[in-house]
Design an enzyme around this catalytic site. Structure first.
Site, PDB file in Angstrom:
ATOM      1  CG  HIS A 171      -4.471  -0.058   3.933  1.00  0.00           C
ATOM      2  ND1 HIS A 171      -3.387   0.799   3.979  1.00  0.00           N
ATOM      3  CD2 HIS A 171      -4.300  -0.812   2.817  1.00  0.00           C
ATOM      4  CE1 HIS A 171      -2.594   0.572   2.942  1.00  0.00           C
ATOM      5  NE2 HIS A 171      -3.135  -0.400   2.211  1.00  0.00           N
ATOM      6  CG  ASP A 177      -0.266   0.428  -0.756  1.00  0.00           C
ATOM      7  OD1 ASP A 177      -1.336   0.160  -0.188  1.00  0.00           O
ATOM      8  OD2 ASP A 177       0.786  -0.209  -0.575  1.00  0.00           O
ATOM      9  CD  GLU A 185      -2.576  -3.367   4.286  1.00  0.00           C
ATOM     10  OE1 GLU A 185      -2.680  -4.325   3.506  1.00  0.00           O
ATOM     11  OE2 GLU A 185      -1.655  -2.518   4.201  1.00  0.00           O
ATOM     12  CD  GLU A 186       1.164  -0.694   3.536  1.00  0.00           C
ATOM     13  OE1 GLU A 186       1.724  -1.799   3.448  1.00  0.00           O
ATOM     14  OE2 GLU A 186       0.651  -0.119   2.556  1.00  0.00           O
ATOM     15  CG  ASP A 196      -4.772  -2.399  -0.283  1.00  0.00           C
ATOM     16  OD1 ASP A 196      -4.184  -1.366  -0.641  1.00  0.00           O
ATOM     17  OD2 ASP A 196      -4.313  -3.192   0.559  1.00  0.00           O
ATOM     18  CG  HIS A 224       5.226  -0.800  -0.009  1.00  0.00           C
ATOM     19  ND1 HIS A 224       5.384  -1.997   0.666  1.00  0.00           N
ATOM     20  CD2 HIS A 224       3.896  -0.508   0.088  1.00  0.00           C
ATOM     21  CE1 HIS A 224       4.218  -2.393   1.155  1.00  0.00           C
ATOM     22  NE2 HIS A 224       3.299  -1.499   0.805  1.00  0.00           N
TER      23      HIS A 224
END
Length: 444
Positions: free
Chosen positions: A131, A143, A177-178, A206, A293
């Protein structure tokens, strides 16, 4: 990567061995006494060493894109579209046929990028993907710039080598994706059943450069899993089964429609244990990625060694699995009932399956997938027993002190009538360690 949920952790040590923009690839959317040697993949051209500097150069570009577009590359934001444009331009220049697939989520347009390499069997597709979107709070360099950059550089290495694989190679970068695997779900859901059936496997990457890394391998398709474990064994790096993000990244979209999947992961918010730190280095008691994140997920949030090793593993898998001889879909019979394996000195145990409606003899390429949970696989002797009692040895105490036996074997069973009761027979021939047959499958 989306937020993950924990499940049972099984340590595994190393083994011995919808709109379209631009050109659209048509398939993008729409004698028994001598047992065969165990094998997971067919020999292939030597995989390249993926240059770390090249992968990091892509990460620098993704960071610049985020910096110039509000600090992120999230779905629906300018930074995501600029990221897609960057990757697409590289692939177009390298001779790929690219497809930009659009979808709508949360009121905004999303994009998937699909890249097909010319040639290979169109009825046997091997795909790798990652992603490309970040969360809105940061640039998303680990990420998932890390997976996206490694897949991109591997695709470019395919072009530089002018690779002519047996299978058709396809690469994908997913949007949103998130927000819940939106892009990859859209892609898979819009594939006709006939197109889904052509996939030999999907490989997902990922978060593969975490700053306090672990080396985790997905335990989904046995042949794909074995391929990654073989690579890491070859460089002396032990692995564990990936659990933190299991089912929470884009491979789940493919797995849910029956496509074989596998992949790599270096960890997110879960804490590295003392045993893991002793095995891999790094800091125990600290998250694999403290910037997961968060706004600090930038180019400083990458472990170069992990990124380098995992990028090379991507190429290793593409070269080996892509060159493997395609096998037409066969008829499979599986037993998923647990069978305890008594510690030595104990009797051999068996797990039976009954094959039916298979014409004639078994093929010379009969496939046996084995999943045995055991704390010391070097204790085990594993055989396939044909309906007439002929024994084909699959595993004879190899693998040393490693845990578990998850592998695929090819057996020349052409002297055997296919229909009848086949058995997986397992015996523990040394003391102290125990386990059980988790499942096994035979495919004709």
């Amino acid at each position: 990567m989306s937020l993950s949920v924990p499940r049972r952790l099984a340590a595994v040590a190393a083994l011995a061995v919808g709109g379209l923009i631009a050109a659209t690839a048509p398939s993008a959317l729409a004698a028994p006494t001598a047992p065969a040697a165990p094998t997971a993949v067919t020999a292939a051209p030597t995989p390249p060493d993926i240059p770390l500097a090249n992968v990091k150069a892509h990460l620098t570009q993704l960071q610049t894109i985020a910096t110039n577009n509000g600090g992120n590359r999230a779905h629906g934001r300018a930074g995501y579209k600029a990221s897609i444009d960057y990757v697409k331009a590289k692939l177009d220049a390298a001779g790929f046929t690219t497809t930009l697939q659009t979808f709508t989520s949360s009121g905004a347009t999303g994009y998937n990028l699909i890249a097909d390499w010319p040639g290979g069997d169109p009825d046997s597709v091997l795909m790798a993907g990652a992603h490309l979107d970040s969360v809105s709070s940061g640039a998303g360099i680990n990420d998932n710039g890390s997976g996206s950059a490694a897949v991109l550089e591997t695709a470019l290495a395919v072009s530089r080598a002018q690779l002519q694989p047996t299978k058709h190679l396809r690469f994908g970068w997913w949007g949103a994706e998130e927000l819940g695997l939106i892009g990859s779900k859209y892609y898979v859901n819009n594939l006709p059943a006939a197109e889904r059936a052509k996939f030999s496997g999907y490989l997902n990457f990922d978060m593969i450069g975490s700053p306090n890394p672990g080396y985790f391998v997905y335990d989904d398709d046995a042949a794909i899993e074995q391929t990654f474990k073989t690579y890491f064994s070859g460089i002396g790096v032990p692995t564990e089964i990936e659990t933190e993000g299991d089912g929470r990244s884009d491979h789940a979209s493919f797995k849910n429609v029956g496509i074989p999947v596998g992949g790599l992961f270096t960890g997110a918010s879960r804490t590295k244990t003392a045993a893991q730190a002793q095995k891999w280095g790094g800091t125990s008691g600290q998250a694999f990625d403290r910037c997961y994140h968060s706004s600090c997920d930038n180019t400083s949030n990458i472990n170069d060694t992990a990124l380098d090793r995992n990028s090379d593993a991507v190429a290793y898998a593409i070269w080996n699995l892509g060159a493997a001889t395609p096998v037409p879909p066969g008829k499979s019979f599986e037993n998923t009932a647990d069978v305890n394996i008594p510690d030595s000195p104990g009797a051999a145990v068996t797990s039976p399956v009954t094959a039916s409606d298979v014409p004639g003899n078994a093929p010379a390429t009969t496939k046996v997938d084995v999943n045995i949970v055991h704390t010391y696989r070097g204790d085990l002797v594993v055989d396939l027993v044909a309906p007439d009692g002929t024994v084909y040895n699959l595993h004879n105490r190899s693998g040393g002190s490693a845990d578990n036996l998850v592998a695929s074997y090819t057996v020349n069973a052409s002297a055997e009538v296919a229909n009848g009761v086949w058995k997986l027979q397992v015996k523990d021939v040394a003391a102290q360690d125990v386990g059980y047959i988790n499942s096994w499958k035979i495919t004709f």
